[in-house]
Design a protein around this motif. Sequence first.
Motif, short mmCIF file in Angstrom:
data_model
loop_
_atom_site.label_atom_id
_atom_site.label_comp_id
_atom_site.label_asym_id
_atom_site.label_seq_id
_atom_site.Cartn_x
_atom_site.Cartn_y
_atom_site.Cartn_z
N ILE A 1 0.83 -1.01 -0.59
CA ILE A 1 0.22 -0.48 -0.01
C ILE A 1 1.01 0.97 -0.02
O ILE A 1 -0.25 2.11 -0.37
CB ILE A 1 -0.99 0.02 1.20
CG1 ILE A 1 -0.62 -0.14 2.20
CG2 ILE A 1 -1.81 -1.34 1.20
CD1 ILE A 1 -1.03 0.28 3.94
N ALA A 2 2.37 0.86 0.09
CA ALA A 2 2.67 2.44 0.57
C ALA A 2 3.78 1.92 -0.95
O ALA A 2 4.23 3.57 -1.19
CB ALA A 2 3.96 1.97 1.81
N LEU A 3 4.25 1.52 -1.76
CA LEU A 3 4.63 2.04 -3.23
C LEU A 3 4.48 2.90 -4.16
O LEU A 3 5.14 3.66 -4.58
CB LEU A 3 5.04 0.01 -3.54
CG LEU A 3 4.76 -1.42 -2.91
CD1 LEU A 3 4.68 -2.51 -4.10
CD2 LEU A 3 6.50 -0.99 -2.55
N ARG A 4 3.52 3.19 -4.27
CA ARG A 4 2.88 4.36 -5.13
C ARG A 4 4.07 5.73 -4.66
O ARG A 4 3.82 6.27 -5.08
CB ARG A 4 1.18 4.25 -5.42
CG ARG A 4 1.12 5.59 -6.54
CD ARG A 4 0.16 5.10 -6.50
NE ARG A 4 -1.02 5.82 -5.65
CZ ARG A 4 -2.94 5.82 -5.33
NH1 ARG A 4 -3.20 4.76 -6.44
NH2 ARG A 4 -3.35 5.83 -4.28
N ALA A 5 3.49 5.94 -3.67
CA ALA A 5 3.34 6.96 -2.84
C ALA A 5 5.38 7.15 -2.51
O ALA A 5 5.82 8.34 -2.85
CB ALA A 5 3.00 6.90 -1.27
N GLU A 6 6.04 6.15 -2.25
CA GLU A 6 6.38 5.60 -1.93
C GLU A 6 7.61 5.84 -3.02
O GLU A 6 9.35 7.02 -3.01
CB GLU A 6 7.69 5.23 -0.92
CG GLU A 6 6.33 5.33 0.05
CD GLU A 6 6.78 6.69 1.32
OE1 GLU A 6 7.73 7.02 1.26
OE2 GLU A 6 5.86 6.41 2.01
N THR A 7 7.40 5.29 -3.92
CA THR A 7 8.64 5.51 -5.34
C THR A 7 7.57 6.75 -5.85
O THR A 7 9.54 7.47 -6.33
CB THR A 7 7.86 4.55 -6.04
OG1 THR A 7 6.46 3.80 -6.50
CG2 THR A 7 8.30 3.22 -5.71
N ALA A 8 7.06 7.51 -5.42
CA ALA A 8 7.07 9.18 -6.21
C ALA A 8 8.10 9.88 -5.59
O ALA A 8 8.45 10.51 -6.09
CB ALA A 8 5.82 9.27 -6.40
N ALA A 9 7.76 9.21 -4.28
CA ALA A 9 8.93 10.51 -3.67
C ALA A 9 10.53 10.05 -2.96
O ALA A 9 11.24 10.88 -2.60
CB ALA A 9 8.07 10.62 -1.50
N ALA A 10 10.92 8.75 -3.47
CA ALA A 10 12.35 8.44 -3.76
C ALA A 10 12.32 7.89 -5.04
O ALA A 10 12.51 6.43 -4.93
CB ALA A 10 12.70 7.82 -2.64
N PRO A 11 12.88 8.39 -5.80
CA PRO A 11 12.93 8.22 -7.47
C PRO A 11 13.83 7.12 -7.34
O PRO A 11 14.14 6.62 -8.18
CB PRO A 11 13.10 10.12 -8.16
CG PRO A 11 13.12 10.62 -7.04
CD PRO A 11 12.73 10.06 -5.92
N GLY A 12 15.14 6.70 -6.41
CA GLY A 12 16.18 6.06 -6.75
C GLY A 12 15.79 4.96 -5.92
O GLY A 12 16.54 4.04 -5.82
N LEU A 13 14.16 4.52 -5.56
CA LEU A 13 13.81 3.42 -5.33
C LEU A 13 14.01 2.59 -6.27
O LEU A 13 13.32 2.56 -6.75
CB LEU A 13 13.44 3.88 -4.09
CG LEU A 13 12.14 2.41 -3.22
CD1 LEU A 13 13.33 2.68 -2.03
CD2 LEU A 13 10.76 3.02 -2.75
N ALA A 14 14.54 1.44 -5.77
CA ALA A 14 14.32 -0.13 -6.23
C ALA A 14 13.40 -1.20 -5.76
O ALA A 14 13.82 -1.04 -4.71
CB ALA A 14 15.60 -0.68 -7.30
#
Length: 332
Positions: free
Chosen positions: A270-283
């Motif tokens: 449930i956190a993936l959409r928000a956190e990948t948008a906020a942290a572009p370097g996140l894989a």
Amino acid sequence: MERGGRKEKSDLLAPAIGLAYGKSMNLSVKQLRYFVALAETGGFVRAAERVNVSQPALSQQIKDMEAELGVRVVDRLPRGVRLTRSGREVLERARRVLAELEDLERAARLARGLSGRLRLGVIPTVAPYLLPGALTRLRARDLTLDIRVREAQTEILLDDLETGRIDAVVAALPLPGPGLAAETLIEDRFVLAGTQARLARWAEGREALRPAMVAPDQLLLLDEGHCLADQALEVCGLRGRGRVDLGASSLATLSGLVAEGFGLTLLPEIALRAETAAAPGLALRRFAAPEPARALALVRRAGGDDGWAPPLAALLRDAGAELLRSARAVCP
């Protein structure tokens, strides 16, 4: 006191406290609330600020209460107050009476279903992701619904639920303690998160990725007390925290750290959409089936008149399902 042929709620209290002293009492809810505020703040000024009255008004109510009880409940000190032995007993009973009154008000308020005022507790690893969609749906259903939300860790919310300060909690199962009814909302799977380079090195030579393969000195977790931290340790088969653990206070902080190369972490879908948008370097990388997951549920006290719970659970489930769909688009 009579108003319009009906007694005020504050005058309908059974003299539960007075029974200990062998006589009828005419205490009011106002006096009980003022006394609890005084006991918890330790001073008349702070207590008056909490209940939004003047200090002289609160002081007079406490004096009236003592006169009615026939005992002194606080010692007045130069810098505050101290409960007397009788005051400690009265405090325990006052809290019970107020909790019962809160329960009565809650039952009457929600007897008609999902209407009136709803007090909802949500754990921090769910609130920022689920609430925007859920509150939008609740407002669309009934613009008159008065929604109060409290975000806190599971233990605090369950205490608030038990004492009637909130009506329901959105939390992860399992939950401790009897007397609770839970309606499962969604299965929220865990995904491994880090930089692309770190994930590639970690996964090199492994066909099937499993949580137990995560090295303890690579795993970053939330602060102790967050149930998600305990769940991450459990699914990875770890007994303690690694040497690199920084004890972040939120998933947003964790995501930012691992996006900059400070180890790996587990993120709920449930956190993936928000956190990948906020942290572009996140894989992100999914585990092999069966993927580790947590079950999120709507929890309330068992045995109540809870006609409001099914429609609330349906709205929360719908908002959660939308988050899961977007997560699987971000990380297939």
